[in-house]
Design a protein around this motif. Structure first.
Motif, PDB file in Angstrom:
ATOM      1  N   ARG A 109       1.653   1.984 -18.466  1.00  0.00           N
ATOM      2  CA  ARG A 109       0.420   3.027 -18.586  1.00  0.00           C
ATOM      3  C   ARG A 109      -0.852   2.512 -17.589  1.00  0.00           C
ATOM      4  NH1 ARG A 109      -0.400   3.255 -25.060  1.00  0.00           N
ATOM      5  NH2 ARG A 109       1.400   4.168 -25.512  1.00  0.00           N
ATOM      6  N   THR A 110      -1.423   3.532 -16.929  1.00  0.00           N
ATOM      7  CA  THR A 110      -2.587   3.395 -16.192  1.00  0.00           C
ATOM      8  C   THR A 110      -3.696   3.136 -16.956  1.00  0.00           C
ATOM      9  OG1 THR A 110      -1.589   4.849 -14.429  1.00  0.00           O
ATOM     10  CG2 THR A 110      -3.961   4.202 -14.197  1.00  0.00           C
ATOM     11  N   ALA A 111      -4.402   1.909 -16.656  1.00  0.00           N
ATOM     12  CA  ALA A 111      -5.718   1.452 -17.185  1.00  0.00           C
ATOM     13  C   ALA A 111      -6.547   2.515 -17.358  1.00  0.00           C
ATOM     14  CB  ALA A 111      -6.304   0.133 -16.603  1.00  0.00           C
ATOM     15  N   PRO A 112      -7.323   2.745 -18.154  1.00  0.00           N
ATOM     16  CA  PRO A 112      -8.157   3.962 -18.035  1.00  0.00           C
ATOM     17  C   PRO A 112      -9.499   3.782 -16.842  1.00  0.00           C
ATOM     18  CG  PRO A 112      -7.895   3.242 -20.194  1.00  0.00           C
ATOM     19  CD  PRO A 112      -7.242   2.228 -19.492  1.00  0.00           C
ATOM     20  N   ARG A 113      -9.806   2.726 -16.778  1.00  0.00           N
ATOM     21  CA  ARG A 113     -10.923   2.506 -15.582  1.00  0.00           C
ATOM     22  C   ARG A 113     -10.275   2.932 -14.182  1.00  0.00           C
ATOM     23  NH1 ARG A 113      -8.923  -2.679 -16.570  1.00  0.00           N
ATOM     24  NH2 ARG A 113      -8.032  -3.905 -15.217  1.00  0.00           N
ATOM     25  N   THR A 114      -8.898   2.830 -14.133  1.00  0.00           N
ATOM     26  CA  THR A 114      -8.264   3.248 -12.517  1.00  0.00           C
ATOM     27  C   THR A 114      -8.095   4.631 -12.674  1.00  0.00           C
ATOM     28  OG1 THR A 114      -6.134   2.825 -13.365  1.00  0.00           O
ATOM     29  CG2 THR A 114      -7.311   0.996 -12.328  1.00  0.00           C
ATOM     30  N   GLY A 134      -1.849   8.453 -23.949  1.00  0.00           N
ATOM     31  CA  GLY A 134      -0.826   8.671 -23.087  1.00  0.00           C
ATOM     32  C   GLY A 134       0.571   8.682 -23.368  1.00  0.00           C
ATOM     33  N   PRO A 135       1.414   8.698 -22.426  1.00  0.00           N
ATOM     34  CA  PRO A 135       3.037   8.626 -22.712  1.00  0.00           C
ATOM     35  C   PRO A 135       3.247   7.367 -23.425  1.00  0.00           C
ATOM     36  CG  PRO A 135       2.562   9.518 -20.479  1.00  0.00           C
ATOM     37  CD  PRO A 135       1.331   9.119 -21.158  1.00  0.00           C
ATOM     38  N   GLN A 136       4.072   7.389 -24.215  1.00  0.00           N
ATOM     39  CA  GLN A 136       4.573   6.269 -25.038  1.00  0.00           C
ATOM     40  C   GLN A 136       6.139   5.882 -24.730  1.00  0.00           C
ATOM     41  OE1 GLN A 136       4.164   6.918 -29.327  1.00  0.00           O
ATOM     42  NE2 GLN A 136       2.122   7.152 -29.054  1.00  0.00           N
ATOM     43  N   LYS A 137       6.879   7.069 -24.231  1.00  0.00           N
ATOM     44  CA  LYS A 137       8.214   6.585 -23.771  1.00  0.00           C
ATOM     45  C   LYS A 137       8.426   7.683 -22.560  1.00  0.00           C
ATOM     46  CE  LYS A 137      10.886   5.090 -27.696  1.00  0.00           C
ATOM     47  NZ  LYS A 137      12.007   5.523 -28.524  1.00  0.00           N
ATOM     48  N   VAL A 138       9.113   7.201 -21.614  1.00  0.00           N
ATOM     49  CA  VAL A 138       9.212   7.834 -20.412  1.00  0.00           C
ATOM     50  C   VAL A 138      10.961   7.922 -19.861  1.00  0.00           C
ATOM     51  CG1 VAL A 138       8.789   8.216 -18.062  1.00  0.00           C
ATOM     52  CG2 VAL A 138       6.918   7.746 -19.457  1.00  0.00           C
ATOM     53  N   GLN A 139      11.311   9.015 -19.947  1.00  0.00           N
ATOM     54  CA  GLN A 139      12.830   8.975 -19.358  1.00  0.00           C
ATOM     55  C   GLN A 139      12.811   9.157 -17.755  1.00  0.00           C
ATOM     56  OE1 GLN A 139      14.934  12.461 -20.644  1.00  0.00           O
ATOM     57  NE2 GLN A 139      16.656  11.186 -21.358  1.00  0.00           N
ATOM     58  N   VAL A 140      13.325   7.971 -17.320  1.00  0.00           N
ATOM     59  CA  VAL A 140      13.462   7.792 -15.746  1.00  0.00           C
ATOM     60  C   VAL A 140      14.902   8.010 -15.286  1.00  0.00           C
ATOM     61  CG1 VAL A 140      13.089   6.353 -13.744  1.00  0.00           C
ATOM     62  CG2 VAL A 140      11.703   6.074 -15.815  1.00  0.00           C
ATOM     63  N   VAL A 170       0.591   7.490 -15.746  1.00  0.00           N
ATOM     64  CA  VAL A 170       1.053   6.208 -15.632  1.00  0.00           C
ATOM     65  C   VAL A 170       1.492   5.761 -14.209  1.00  0.00           C
ATOM     66  CG1 VAL A 170       2.870   6.764 -17.566  1.00  0.00           C
ATOM     67  CG2 VAL A 170       3.424   7.482 -15.350  1.00  0.00           C
ATOM     68  N   ASP A 171       1.677   4.421 -14.085  1.00  0.00           N
ATOM     69  CA  ASP A 171       1.862   3.822 -12.884  1.00  0.00           C
ATOM     70  C   ASP A 171       3.489   3.633 -12.636  1.00  0.00           C
ATOM     71  OD1 ASP A 171      -0.745   3.334 -12.189  1.00  0.00           O
ATOM     72  OD2 ASP A 171      -0.718   1.396 -13.043  1.00  0.00           O
ATOM     73  N   VAL A 172       3.762   4.027 -11.583  1.00  0.00           N
ATOM     74  CA  VAL A 172       5.292   4.024 -11.208  1.00  0.00           C
ATOM     75  C   VAL A 172       5.713   3.382  -9.795  1.00  0.00           C
ATOM     76  CG1 VAL A 172       7.426   5.328 -10.359  1.00  0.00           C
ATOM     77  CG2 VAL A 172       5.372   6.567 -11.912  1.00  0.00           C
ATOM     78  N   GLU A 173       6.182   2.303 -10.161  1.00  0.00           N
ATOM     79  CA  GLU A 173       6.846   1.426  -9.009  1.00  0.00           C
ATOM     80  C   GLU A 173       8.140   1.413  -8.754  1.00  0.00           C
ATOM     81  OE1 GLU A 173       6.939  -3.337  -8.966  1.00  0.00           O
ATOM     82  OE2 GLU A 173       4.762  -2.777  -9.092  1.00  0.00           O
ATOM     83  N   VAL A 174       8.412   1.552  -7.338  1.00  0.00           N
ATOM     84  CA  VAL A 174       9.816   1.817  -6.887  1.00  0.00           C
ATOM     85  C   VAL A 174      10.090   0.501  -6.060  1.00  0.00           C
ATOM     86  CG1 VAL A 174      11.403   3.395  -5.502  1.00  0.00           C
ATOM     87  CG2 VAL A 174       9.649   4.286  -6.920  1.00  0.00           C
ATOM     88  N   VAL A 230       0.894   8.650 -11.360  1.00  0.00           N
ATOM     89  CA  VAL A 230       1.082   9.972 -11.604  1.00  0.00           C
ATOM     90  C   VAL A 230       0.734  10.397 -13.057  1.00  0.00           C
ATOM     91  CG1 VAL A 230       2.935  10.115 -10.020  1.00  0.00           C
ATOM     92  CG2 VAL A 230       3.489   9.592 -12.356  1.00  0.00           C
ATOM     93  N   THR A 231       0.243  11.636 -13.313  1.00  0.00           N
ATOM     94  CA  THR A 231       0.035  12.204 -14.578  1.00  0.00           C
ATOM     95  C   THR A 231       1.183  13.050 -15.136  1.00  0.00           C
ATOM     96  OG1 THR A 231      -2.420  12.604 -13.779  1.00  0.00           O
ATOM     97  CG2 THR A 231      -1.726  13.793 -15.819  1.00  0.00           C
ATOM     98  N   LEU A 232       1.605  12.675 -16.307  1.00  0.00           N
ATOM     99  CA  LEU A 232       2.484  13.003 -17.084  1.00  0.00           C
ATOM    100  C   LEU A 232       1.921  14.079 -18.199  1.00  0.00           C
ATOM    101  CD1 LEU A 232       5.232  10.229 -17.401  1.00  0.00           C
ATOM    102  CD2 LEU A 232       5.186  12.251 -15.551  1.00  0.00           C
ATOM    103  N   PRO A 233       2.784  15.222 -18.374  1.00  0.00           N
ATOM    104  CA  PRO A 233       2.261  16.357 -19.549  1.00  0.00           C
ATOM    105  C   PRO A 233       2.568  15.588 -20.905  1.00  0.00           C
ATOM    106  CG  PRO A 233       4.441  17.007 -18.676  1.00  0.00           C
ATOM    107  CD  PRO A 233       3.891  15.882 -17.715  1.00  0.00           C
ATOM    108  N   GLU A 234       2.387  16.113 -21.915  1.00  0.00           N
ATOM    109  CA  GLU A 234       2.420  15.801 -23.335  1.00  0.00           C
ATOM    110  C   GLU A 234       4.112  15.834 -23.610  1.00  0.00           C
ATOM    111  OE1 GLU A 234       1.048  16.776 -27.981  1.00  0.00           O
ATOM    112  OE2 GLU A 234       0.442  17.855 -26.252  1.00  0.00           O
TER     113      GLU A 234
END
Length: 563
Positions: A109-114, A134-140, A170-174, A230-234
């Protein structure tokens, strides 16, 4: 009677045949007699066979130093592309990143301040604790190589779909450390994350489906990681067809199907990075160029900006290149490149005269030895102005000069030692185009010039011998029959019909060469010349009064007597 006539006829025929044979033999001998006699009188020269150059077999030698290239042969770098797969990590409320199974992807999760948005702050406040929204589970999902390459992506394509939680960032790191050496050109340092529309998979040929939007990406080249928010929908209800077990991207009936709420990300190289810019060259936007055609030449011009001035007299400076500029260079020409480089030029305009080698001008001359000097042949000139070259033709009767492609331009040559331009008699030129603009070449000292003021240094000279009677600088002894002659008069002033004036000042290089070399001893006289070297031009623009057609006080129109 009949038989007697036949006998007489046969004798006549035999006699005629003998006469014909004798006559033919006489003519044949007569025809051959001339060439045979001439050949007998020829004293053919015997060619001397030169002695062969001594040669010998060169022994093979082994270098005492080790072959560094052999010790360190190039090896193809190891590239490990990630295997396709799916993982569904649960995100932590404290925002720490969670690795998506065995995939080279981590999400958190991206911190609210960022996030920096009022919407994210509102979501956080409504939940009652920071980081709960924000999202609790994300399918990658990491797509396979065939699908990735079909999208034109030279990297990795990911699919993200929230399966639980509200809308949020959410923050995505590759992790690209396994395939950082897949391409050259510092490809890894230029990697970035981009979003792709879903139609890139479902309808790839549709307009607007082939391009994505770049994300603000942090590329840690030392660790080999990319990170972006990136911003993910509900998350969609699990009762719908997009249930938690459904893959974000799946193939059905030979076509790709993208589940609702899925975001596609591509890890691909941008055009520029910290190590350089790999964008297309800037030929088209800021310059003009042409290529091909019947001559196969490539030419390119790059304009150089000049300060704005009052009036219309503004210098047009540009760098010009032609791939054919070096085609005419041979062992008999001066092949020295200028200060810009081979094939390049930057000349506002000039008039040039050519001379002949003294060793090629020996008829009725005072040249007695093989010297490397230039001699006068005839009065000639070529003009280069406005990007066009034209031969100047002199009328031997009137002495007037005209363009070979005459368009009404008036060309005048004057001589005055008061110009002090380096030429022996101060030759200089004035060219008036049909629109009334006057161009001066080699004028050097403008009207009103006084000691201590700048000269334009626009005339380049070279020592020239007059080795025949009637030629400039002729003397009975060859060693005395020389003077400094102009070989190029550069443009140094322009006056438009309104009286606005523009002056070019030149930096001239002076070099020396051995004049009148003695072929036996090599002795010569060091003589200055500006025939070889480079120059740089600067311009000063003086705006004259636009209400009168007369030139500004600094420039006056030269006349035949006082020019």
């Amino acid at each position: 009677m009949f038989s007697g006539g036949g006998v007489i006829t046969g004798r006549v025929r035999r006699r005629a045949r003998l006469i014909a044979i004798a006559l033919a033999a006489f003519l044949f001998v007569g025809l051959l007699g001339g060439p045979i006699a001439a050949a007998a009188d020829l004293n053919l020269l015997r060619l001397e066979k030169p002695d062969p150059v001594p040669t010998g077999e060169v022994a093979k030698q082994v270098s005492s130093k080790p072959d560094q290239a052999a010790q360190r042969p190039w090896k193809s770098p190891k590239v490990a592309w990630p295997e396709p797969g799916i993982a569904t990590p649960s995100l932590r409320e404290n925002g720490a990143s969670v690795k998506a199974g065995s995939l080279p992807v981590s999400v958190g999760r991206t911190a609210p301040r960022t996030v920096g948005s009022a919407k994210a702050s509102a979501l956080s406040s409504a939940s009652g604790k920071a980081g709960a929204a924000g999202p609790q589970k994300v399918q990658v999902q990491v797509l396979d190589r065939a699908t990735t390459e079909s999208l034109g992506v030279e990297g990795v394509v990911l699919a993200l779909r929230p399966t639980a939680g509200a809308e949020g960032s959410v923050d995505v790191e590759v992790d690209y450390s396994g395939f950082r050496d897949a391409y050259g050109g510092d490809w890894a340092s230029r990697l970035t994350l981009k979003t792709l529309p879903a139609c890139a998979l479902t309808t790839p040929g549709k307009k607007g489906c082939a391009t994505g939007e770049s994300l603000t990406t942090s590329n840690d080249a030392s660790e080999g990681t990319l990170k972006a928010a990136v911003t993910l929908p509900e998350a969609a209800p699990t009762t719908t067809s997009q249930a938690a077990g459904t893959a974000p991207v799946a193939r059905s009936a030979g076509a790709q199907v993208v589940s609702g709420g899925t975001m596609l990300l591509a890890a691909t190289a941008a055009e520029a990075g910290p190590s350089g810019n790999f964008k297309a060259t800037s030929l088209s936007p800021s310059a003009s160029w042409s290529a091909g055609g019947s001559n196969g030449a490539f030419s390119w011009t790059y304009p150089i900006g000049t300060p704005a001035v009052a009036g219309s007299a503004v210098p047009e400076l540009q760098l010009g290149y032609s791939s054919q500029a070096v085609d005419g260079r041979t062992a008999s020409t001066n092949n020295q490149a200028n200060s810009i480089g081979d094939g390049w030029s930057m000349e506002p305009g000039y008039i040039e005269r050519q001379y002949i080698a003294c060793t090629d001008d020996t008829k009725n001359s005072t040249t007695t030895a093989k010297v490397g000097d230039l001699c006068w042949k005839k009065d000639n000139a070529v003009i280069n102005l406005g990007g066009r070259s034209n031969t100047l033709i002199k009328d031997d009767t009137s002495g007037e000069w005209r363009l070979e492609g005459d368009d009404g331009t008036k060309v005048e040559k004057f001589a005055s030692t008061t110009r002090a331009n380096g030429d022996n008699d101060g030759e200089h030129w004035r060219v008036t185009t049909p629109d009334g603009t006057r161009y001066y070449f080699g004028y050097n000292r403008p009207s009103g010039w006084a000691a201590g003021k700048d000269e334009t240094n626009s005339t380049w000279t070279v020592p020239v011998f007059g080795n025949q009677t009637g030629e400039p600088c002729y003397a009975a002894a060859f060693k005395d029959a020389w003077c400094q002659q102009a070989w190029r008069w550069n443009l140094d002033a322009v006056i438009d019909p309104h009286g606005d004036a523009m002056t070019y000042y030149w930096d001239k290089e002076t070099n020396y060469y051995g004049r009148n070399v003695n072929p036996s001893t090599g002795a010569s006289t060091a003589t200055p010349t500006s025939a070889v070297g480079t120059s740089s031009g600067s311009s000063t623009v003086c705006a004259g009064p636009t209400s009168t057609p007369s030139p500004p006080p600094r420039w006056s129109s030269p006349t035949a007597s006082a020019a």
